[in-house]
Design a protein around this motif. Structure first.
Motif, PDB file in Angstrom:
ATOM      1  N   ARG A 325       0.810  -1.222   0.000  1.00 25.26           N
ATOM      2  CA  ARG A 325       0.000   0.000   0.000  1.00 25.26           C
ATOM      3  C   ARG A 325       0.844   1.274   0.000  1.00 25.26           C
ATOM      4  O   ARG A 325       0.317   2.357  -0.238  1.00 25.26           O
ATOM      5  CB  ARG A 325      -0.904   0.026   1.245  1.00 25.26           C
ATOM      6  N   LEU A 326       2.120   1.138   0.306  1.00 27.32           N
ATOM      7  CA  LEU A 326       2.979   2.311   0.424  1.00 27.32           C
ATOM      8  C   LEU A 326       3.536   2.717  -0.939  1.00 27.32           C
ATOM      9  O   LEU A 326       3.649   1.888  -1.848  1.00 27.32           O
ATOM     10  CB  LEU A 326       4.133   2.004   1.377  1.00 27.32           C
ATOM     11  N   PRO A 327       3.899   3.986  -1.101  1.00 27.82           N
ATOM     12  CA  PRO A 327       4.541   4.420  -2.351  1.00 27.82           C
ATOM     13  C   PRO A 327       5.768   3.553  -2.646  1.00 27.82           C
ATOM     14  O   PRO A 327       6.519   3.197  -1.734  1.00 27.82           O
ATOM     15  CB  PRO A 327       4.936   5.878  -2.052  1.00 27.82           C
ATOM     16  N   GLU A 328       5.953   3.230  -3.901  1.00 23.33           N
ATOM     17  CA  GLU A 328       6.976   2.243  -4.263  1.00 23.33           C
ATOM     18  C   GLU A 328       8.381   2.771  -4.009  1.00 23.33           C
ATOM     19  O   GLU A 328       8.742   3.866  -4.411  1.00 23.33           O
ATOM     20  CB  GLU A 328       6.827   1.850  -5.740  1.00 23.33           C
ATOM     21  N   ARG A 329       9.157   1.959  -3.289  1.00 20.14           N
ATOM     22  CA  ARG A 329      10.584   2.192  -3.079  1.00 20.14           C
ATOM     23  C   ARG A 329      11.237   0.825  -2.939  1.00 20.14           C
ATOM     24  O   ARG A 329      10.577  -0.138  -2.539  1.00 20.14           O
ATOM     25  CB  ARG A 329      10.842   3.017  -1.800  1.00 20.14           C
ATOM     26  N   PRO A 330      12.518   0.693  -3.251  1.00 16.33           N
ATOM     27  CA  PRO A 330      13.199  -0.595  -3.039  1.00 16.33           C
ATOM     28  C   PRO A 330      13.103  -1.007  -1.563  1.00 16.33           C
ATOM     29  O   PRO A 330      13.384  -0.201  -0.667  1.00 16.33           O
ATOM     30  CB  PRO A 330      14.647  -0.300  -3.446  1.00 16.33           C
ATOM     31  N   LEU A 331      12.706  -2.254  -1.316  1.00 13.53           N
ATOM     32  CA  LEU A 331      12.485  -2.726   0.046  1.00 13.53           C
ATOM     33  C   LEU A 331      13.629  -3.615   0.511  1.00 13.53           C
ATOM     34  O   LEU A 331      13.982  -4.592  -0.148  1.00 13.53           O
ATOM     35  CB  LEU A 331      11.168  -3.503   0.128  1.00 13.53           C
ATOM     36  N   HIS A 332      14.179  -3.282   1.662  1.00 14.84           N
ATOM     37  CA  HIS A 332      15.168  -4.120   2.333  1.00 14.84           C
ATOM     38  C   HIS A 332      14.625  -4.509   3.699  1.00 14.84           C
ATOM     39  O   HIS A 332      14.053  -3.676   4.410  1.00 14.84           O
ATOM     40  CB  HIS A 332      16.498  -3.374   2.502  1.00 14.84           C
ATOM     41  N   LEU A 333      14.786  -5.768   4.053  1.00 17.76           N
ATOM     42  CA  LEU A 333      14.349  -6.264   5.355  1.00 17.76           C
ATOM     43  C   LEU A 333      15.545  -6.405   6.290  1.00 17.76           C
ATOM     44  O   LEU A 333      16.609  -6.867   5.876  1.00 17.76           O
ATOM     45  CB  LEU A 333      13.679  -7.635   5.214  1.00 17.76           C
ATOM     46  N   ILE A 334      15.361  -6.002   7.539  1.00 22.03           N
ATOM     47  CA  ILE A 334      16.281  -6.366   8.620  1.00 22.03           C
ATOM     48  C   ILE A 334      15.472  -7.279   9.536  1.00 22.03           C
ATOM     49  O   ILE A 334      14.472  -6.853  10.119  1.00 22.03           O
ATOM     50  CB  ILE A 334      16.807  -5.147   9.388  1.00 22.03           C
ATOM     51  N   CYS A 335      15.874  -8.535   9.624  1.00 20.61           N
ATOM     52  CA  CYS A 335      15.012  -9.538  10.249  1.00 20.61           C
ATOM     53  C   CYS A 335      15.752 -10.323  11.324  1.00 20.61           C
ATOM     54  O   CYS A 335      16.875 -10.779  11.113  1.00 20.61           O
ATOM     55  CB  CYS A 335      14.479 -10.503   9.182  1.00 20.61           C
TER      56      CYS A 335
END
Length: 421
Positions: A325-335
Motif C-alpha cells: 500500500r505504500l509508495p513504491e521504493r526498493p524494500l530491504h528487510l532487517i530480520c
C-alpha cells in the motif's frame, strides 16, 4: 525508586519457576486467593484472545471507549521497551513506584512458592486494576486462552476472539481446531462473544464451544462485517452502516481488526463518535509503525524506516499486503526471529516484495535464531540474504533510497525501540 529496583524485583520473580511457560491455572488461583481475589473486583472485563490482531484490536477498543468518556484499564503482553507498558491504568501507564509496590506485594503473598513470571505479574496487574477507578478492564490473553493466566474472570462483560492461525504448536496443539479450542476457552456461559473472521475449521470449533456453554456469538461475515470501499472503511451490523476513514493502523488486516473492535464497541453501546475515534486515533507500536525520530532514524538518513513485530505466516501475509500500500521504493528487510517460529512461513510472502534481507540475532534473547540460520531460511524461500551483527550495522549497508522494514519478532522490535530512544 529507580527503574533498576523494579528490574531487580522482576529478576527475582523470573527465578520462582523453572519453566517460562507452564499452562495451568492452579498457581493463579492460589496466589489470587492470598491477595483477596482482586479478579472479582475489576471493572467490567473485555477479554481478548486470538493468534493475530489482539493488540491492535484492544488498542482500538480502548480508544473508542476513552473517546466516549470511559476510564479504561488495559493489560497486554509482551512489552516492547519497558515492563510498564503491560499495565495501563485510566490515567496512563502504571507508575514506577506503583509497579514496584504491587510486584513486591504479590511477591510477599506468594511466599516463594513456584509460580511463572507471567502468572505473578498478571496477578500484579489484576491487583492494580482492582484498585483503579475504572469503567472497563481490557485483558489480552498471553498465550492460548483456556489455561492462560488472564482466564480467571468468571463473568466478563464481553469476550473477543481475533483471527486464529497456526502458532505456538508446542503449547496449543498441532492443528487449527486444537488451537481454536484453546482460544475458545475464554468463552463463558451467558457472555456475548465477538468473533472475527475465521477459517472454517476454527470457526466451527468456536461455535461448538459457545453452543455447549450457552454463550451468544456475533460472527464476522454473518452478524457484522467490515471492508474497504473506495479508500474508506465500511462497517455494518443489524444497527446500521458506519462510513469511516481507513484505520490509522495500516493494512487490510487492520480493517478486519477494526471490524472486531467496532462490533465490540457497538455491543457496549459506544457512540458513533467513539467508533470513529477507535478507527482513527488508535496507536499500537511495532505494528507497521513508521519510525520518524531518534538515533536510528538519524542514522537511516533518507531511508524510509518501518518496524513490525509480526512473526508467523499470517503476519507475513499481512505485512506484505501493508507494504504494497505504500509508495513504491526498493524494500530491504532487517530480520531477527526466535527459534520457535516458522521462519519460512513468515518470510515467504515477503520474498516477492524485498530486494534483500539482512539477518540479525535478537540481542539479549536466549531463544533467538542465529543470524546465519535466519539468512539460510530466507534464501530457502527465494530471498537474497546476508548477516549483520546489529540493526545499525545493517542500516549502514542499505542503499540510501530504500525503504527498510525491521521485522520478525516483538523482541527485536522492543530492542529497536529502546535503541531508538
Amino acid at each position: 525508586m529507580s527503574a533498576s529496583g523494579t528490574d531487580l524485583v522482576l529478576q527475582r520473580l523470573m527465578s520462582l519457576h523453572p519453566k517460562i511457560i507452564d499452562l495451568t491455572l492452579d498457581r493463579m488461583w492460589r496466589l489470587l486467593d492470598a491477595l483477596g481475589n482482586p479478579q472479582r473486583d475489576l471493572a467490567p472485563v473485555i477479554h481478548i484472545a486470538g493468534t493475530n490482531g489482539k493488540g491492535s484490536t484492544q488498542a482500538m477498543i480502548r480508544s473508542g471507549l476513552q473517546a466516549d468518556g470511559h476510564r479504561v484499564c488495559a493489560y497486554t503482553s509482551p512489552h516492547l521497551a519497558r515492563f510498564h507498558e503491560r499495565i495501563r491504568l485510566p490515567d496512563g501507564l502504571i507508575s514506577e513506584q506503583a509497579l514496584m509496590d504491587t510486584l513486591e506485594e504479590c511477591e510477599r503473598a506468594n511466599g516463594g512458592v513456584p509460580i511463572t513470571y507471567f502468572e505473578i505479574t498478571t496477578c500484579a496487574a489484576l491487583l492494580a486494576f482492582a484498585r483503579a477507578d475504572a469503567d472497563y478492564t481490557i485483558l489480552e490473553v498471553g498465550l492460548g486462552g483456556r489455561l492462560d493466566a488472564t482466564n480467571v474472570v468468571d463473568a466478563p462483560r464481553l469476550t473477543v476472539i481475533t483471527p486464529v492461525s497456526i502458532d505456538h504448536q508446542q503449547y496449543l496443539g498441532d492443528t487449527l481446531p486444537q488451537i481454536a479450542g484453546e482460544k475458545a476457552g475464554i468463552l463463558k456461559p451467558g457472555v456475548p462473544g465477538i468473533i472475527a473472521r475465521q477459517q472454517d475449521e476454527a470457526r466451527e470449533v468456536i461455535e461448538a464451544r459457545a453452543q455447549a456453554l450457552g454463550a451468544s456469538l456475533s460472527l464476522a461475515g454473518q452478524d457484522w462485517d467490515a471492508y474497504e470501499d473506495q479508500g474508506r472503511m465500511a462497517y455494518f451490523d443489524e444497527d446500521g452502516l458506519l462510513d469511516l476513514p481507513l484505520p490509522s493502523l495500516i493494512g487490510a488486516h487492520q480493517v478486519q481488526n477494526a471490524g472486531a473492535a467496532l462490533a465490540s464497541l457497538r455491543a457496549l453501546g459506544v457512540s458513533e463518535a467513539g467508533c470513529h475515534a477507535a478507527v482513527t486515533q488508535a496507536q499500537w507500536p511495532a505494528r507497521m509503525q513508521r519510525l520518524r525520530s531518534g538515533p536510528l532514524v538519524a542514522m537511516a538518513g533518507e531511508r524510509d524506516l518501518w518496524l513490525d513485530g509480526g512473526h508467523n505466516s499470517a503476519a507475513g501475509l499481512a505485512v506484505a499486503e501493508a507494504i504494497g500500500r505504500l509508495p513504491e521504493r526498493p524494500l530491504h528487510l532487517i530480520c531477527g526471529m526466535l527459534n520457535t517460529k516458522d521462519v519460512g512461513g513468515f518470510l515467504r510472502p515477503l520474498a516477492t516484495k524485498a530486494q534483500h534481507l539482512h539477518a540479525v540475532s535478537i540481542p539479549g534473547e536466549a531463544a533467538t535464531l542465529r543470524a546465519e540460520q535466519t539468512a539460510e531460511a530466507a534464501q530457502a524461500v527465494g530471498l537474497t540474504a546476508t548477516t549483520a551483527a546489529t540493526v545499525a550495522d545493517a542500516l549502514q549497508v542499505i542503499p540510501a533510497n530504500a525503504r527498510v522494514l525491521i521485522c520478525g519478532s516483538l523482541y527485536l522490535a522492543g530492542a529497536v525501540l529502546r535503541e531508538n530512544g
